[in-house]
Design a protein around this motif. Structure first.
Motif: not given
Lengths: 600, 202
Positions: A29, A359-362, B22, B51-53, B55-59, B111, B113-114
């Motif tokens: 990326t 809301r970080p990527p997880v 999200v 894009h990129g990180m 996508q993993r449930g982030g904003s 939604i 978040p963890v």
């Protein structure tokens, strides 16, 4: 017909139109979609491949260029570090068929471990760097990059940045040129073999070429002067040009689309035509250093010893509004404020916003990496991590990555730490694609030098973080053809690792038993955790699980998995039925049998 | 593509739209529909997607700019005419994009978040009233209830598009054509219905 293309799509289209015939790259990326688009739309005309790493991709393209074909390689900025070896010497040797290395930088580190400026590499290697500012230029400049490369026999870097790669704009596509050339490598050892006796004249030729390129850059349409008010002249580059136009609409602008080798004639002409020169560049102050070396007075990265144009992160309109304010205050920018500066921008009701959880990527629901990290949490070990989705294992509640440096360092740092005599066992973590990229040599080091570190390869059968690309282990090429699938375990055997085990990370007890044995032993281990990425393979393990509120003791053990599908509101634990992948890991960690598949 | 679209309307100052939500909510698809509509309606357009990180449930944030000649693809602080949020609390996270008199279109979909489940900051109690206290100019969409009418929970993004569409003078036909060319053929009808629902929301 006008199309709405991202910078990456436009670069792919431009390369195709330029008649490129071989493209090899490694995902990263924000560069990944360039090669994805080429392989998707132009595979009949262009040989495309995912290389195991950027060095390989770069060299594959050198081979094609040396035989006279137009060739390209694509990577993210840190990928060029891996490919630096061929870059530096290919600059000496020079291209025959047009050679373009597309390198996408990530100012602001949206998805990267650093924000190095690839323009430095172009200067280091003494080759041109081309910087489009939007999608339309991305297409046109890619074509021009091939022309420059072939006309001067030089490799060319086409530098993108995250905002260019991932922004859409209107583009008018053209046709593919018919090159009609014979692809034939002409034997000429002094031309292609840099043994010292031939490398010396090569370096002479490189410097001569650099001088010629410098003249060409001054007259190239990729660089242009826009005369407006002559009291202030701004020199800028790449996407930053558009932010400059918005914030400094009054100023004359020298827009550099080909900043190195420095277009000295043009820089001087511009400086002579304005009262004051201001340099607005993203990341490093390279243009500024050079302009000052030419004896031209200017301001850029600093003003009166304070930061003016930041060297950190991405430049945008808001950053430049602050720059304009400072310039105005010190009398260097003699214009009335624009509306962007005077308009009310602050929402007066912001005080009513409650505290928001970040809301970080997880790691996704159903991610197989979660099982390994959870299991590792039971042991007192150091975990050296690597680059991929699994880097997210550093975040709470898993907290199970202790270091990250670069691709492959998960394996090698574990070995180094172990050899230093670290007081606890060290476990190196690496993904499948990263293992093929640069983990193999590290494992060979452990095998060869009698290492004892434990290596875990998280084999989710895909290059996941960058959006699911095939790799040497998946058994598929970039265009979906069946091919040989490399085996991590067989490679481990071949490089001298004696203890090799494959585990299913969703079987927690089995995984814990293997880890326990490896950690207790005094030998090197290779543990291959095999389970496909559910996102890539669109796999649903089972129906969504539910929580039996009668059985739930609110112990919160399941929350330690950090699964987005498990939600807590107050004391109540629920499973989000839209998110749950049914992997069942939570039912393995629940001591009370409260989580499971319940017939509705 | 109609013939007009190659002629760019002159004298239109740059305006901005921001979509947030999200990863996995269909933000990029929605923003592509908007950008395509802008282009076919005769404006210059630029759009930035993350894009990129993320996508993993982030904003996730998508920024769209339109006008006679758009320079920067990124939206300056406090200038967006509309802020669309596919998730209940995300509009507040990105409040700084919206002009003080701008319109917020917010879906009630939550939604969690963890970080809210395992950390110290819980998912806040937010309802229409809370949102209106931040965004006086608000369209609050009971998205899931609305999608029940058409039987597809994934069409929330298109309902919000419909609500947004009333703020711009693009011909409704252009919106519909963009939907047709962007979504998969079998989802065209349901998305057209969702768009109509959104367009009639107040």
């Amino acid at each position: 017909m006008k199309q709405l293309l991202t910078g990456n799509e436009a670069i792919a289209r431009g390369a195709w139109e330029a008649g490129v015939s071989v493209v090899s790259g490694y995902p990263g990326t924000p560069s990944t979609e360039i090669l994805e688009n080429l392989s998707k739309f132009y595979k009949d005309d262009v040989f495309c491949e995912w290389a195991p790493n950027e060095k390989v991709g770069f060299e594959v393209a050198i081979g094609a260029s040396s035989a006279g074909a137009r060739a390209m390689t694509t990577m993210k900025h840190v990928g060029l570090n891996v490919a630096a070896d061929p870059l530096m010497t290919f600059a000496y040797i020079g291209a025959i068929g047009g050679f373009v290395a597309v390198v996408a930088d990530d100012p602001g580190m949206n998805s990267s471990q650093n924000e190095q400026d690839t323009r430095e590499f172009a200067k280091f290697a003494k080759i041109p760097v081309i910087e489009p500012s939007d999608s339309a230029e991305a297409l046109a400049f890619t074509k021009e990059a091939f022309e420059i490369s072939e006309n001067f026999g030089t490799p060319v870097i086409l530098r993108s940045t995250t905002t260019l790669s991932h922004s859409r704009g209107c583009v008018e596509p053209g046709e593919r040129v018919a090159l009609n050339r014979t692809i034939r490598f002409e034997k000429d050892p002094p031309r292609h073999v840099p043994i010292p006796a031939w490398a010396r004249p090569m370096h002479q030729r490189l410097l001569k070429r650099l001088a010629e390129l410098q003249d060409a850059a001054s007259s190239s349409p990729l660089n242009r002067i826009e005369w407006r008010d002559r009291r202030v002249g701004i020199i800028t580059h790449g996407v930053t040009y558009h932010h400059v136009r918005e914030v400094f609409p009054e100023a004359s602008v020298l827009k550099l689309g080909w900043c190195y080798p420095w277009p000295d004639k043009l820089l001087r002409e511009f400086a002579e035509g304005v009262d004051r020169v201001i340099i607005v560049e993203e990341l490093e102050g390279l243009i500024e250093e050079h302009v000052k070396a030419l004896g031209i007075s200017c301001v850029g990265k600093t003003l009166e010893d304070e930061v003016l144009v930041p060297r950190l992160y991405e430049i945008n309109v808001d950053v430049l509004l602050e720059v304009r304010r400072k310039l105005t205050e010190t009398g260097l920018y003699p214009f009335e404020p624009i509306r962007l500066m005077t308009a009310e921008k602050e929402n007066p009701n912001k005080k009513n916003i409650p505290a928001l959880p970040p809301r970080p990527p997880v790691l996704c629901p159903g991610c197989p990496h979660r099982g390994i990290f959870y299991a590792l949490g039971r042991f007192d070990v150091v975990v050296t991590g690597d680059i991929g989705c699994y880097t997210l294992g550093v975040a709470p509640p898993l907290n199970r990555i202790d270091t990250t440096t670069c691709m492959g360092a998960g394996v090698t740092m574990a070995h180094g730490m172990e050899k230093a005599g670290n007081d606890r066992r060290v476990v190196g973590i690496v993904g499948d694609s990263t293992f093929f990229h640069s983990g193999i040599t590290g494992l060979l080091d452990i095998g060869y030098n009698k290492g004892k570190a434990i290596t875990i390869v998280l084999d989710n059968r895909i290059t996941a973080m960058t959006g699911h690309q095939d790799n040497p282990g998946t058994g598929k090429t970039i265009i979906g053809e069946e091919t040989f699938a490399a085996s991590v375990a067989e490679i481990g055997r071949a490089v001298g690792i004696k203890n090799i085990v494959e585990v299913n990370p969703f079987k927690l007890n089995e995984t814990l038993a293997v880890l326990k044995k490896a950690i207790k032993s005094d030998e090197a281990w290779l543990i291959v955790s095999i389970a496909p990425c559910p996102l890539a393979y669109r796999q649903v393990a089972s129906a969504p699980l539910t929580v039996s509120q009668d059985k739930c003791k609110k112990c919160k053990a399941c929350l330690k998995l950090g699964c987005p599908g498990i939600e807590r509101e107050g004391d109540e634990i629920r499973i989000n039925q839209l998110l749950c992948n049914g992997c069942g890991l939570c039912s393995e960690v629940c001591a009370f049998g409260a989580l499971g598949c319940v017939a509705k | 593509m109609n013939a007009d679209s190659d002629k760019i309307k002159s004298g239109v100052e740059t305006q901005s739209i921001v979509l947030v939500g999200v990863g996995g909510q269909g933000i990029l698809l929605a923003s592509e529909i908007i950008a395509r509509t802008i282009m076919t309606s005769g404006y210059d357009v630029k759009m930035n997607e993350i894009h990129g990180m993320a996508q993993r449930g982030g904003s996730v944030v998508a920024q769209i700019r339109l006008g006679s000649e758009v320079a920067s693809p990124l939206v300056p602080r406090g200038t967006a005419k509309v802020l669309v949020s596919l998730e209940r609390i995300e509009a507040m996270r990105f409040v700084d994009f919206l002009a003080p008199d701008g319109l917020a279109v917010v879906s009630d979909q939550a939604i969690i978040p963890v970080t809210a489940s395992v950390g110290s900051i819980p998912y806040p109690e937010v309802n229409e009233e809370t949102l209106r206290s931040v965004f006086p100019n608000l369209i609050y969409v009971h998205a899931l209830a609305q999608t029940e009418k058409i039987g597809n929970a994934k069409a929330v993004n298109t309902i919000l598009l419909g609500a947004l569409s009333t703020q711009f003078p693009f011909p409704v036909e252009n919106w519909k054509n963009s939907i047709k060319t962007t979504v998969k053929p079998k989802f065209v009808d349901v998305n057209l219905k969702a768009f109509e629902i959104g367009r009639n929301l107040k």
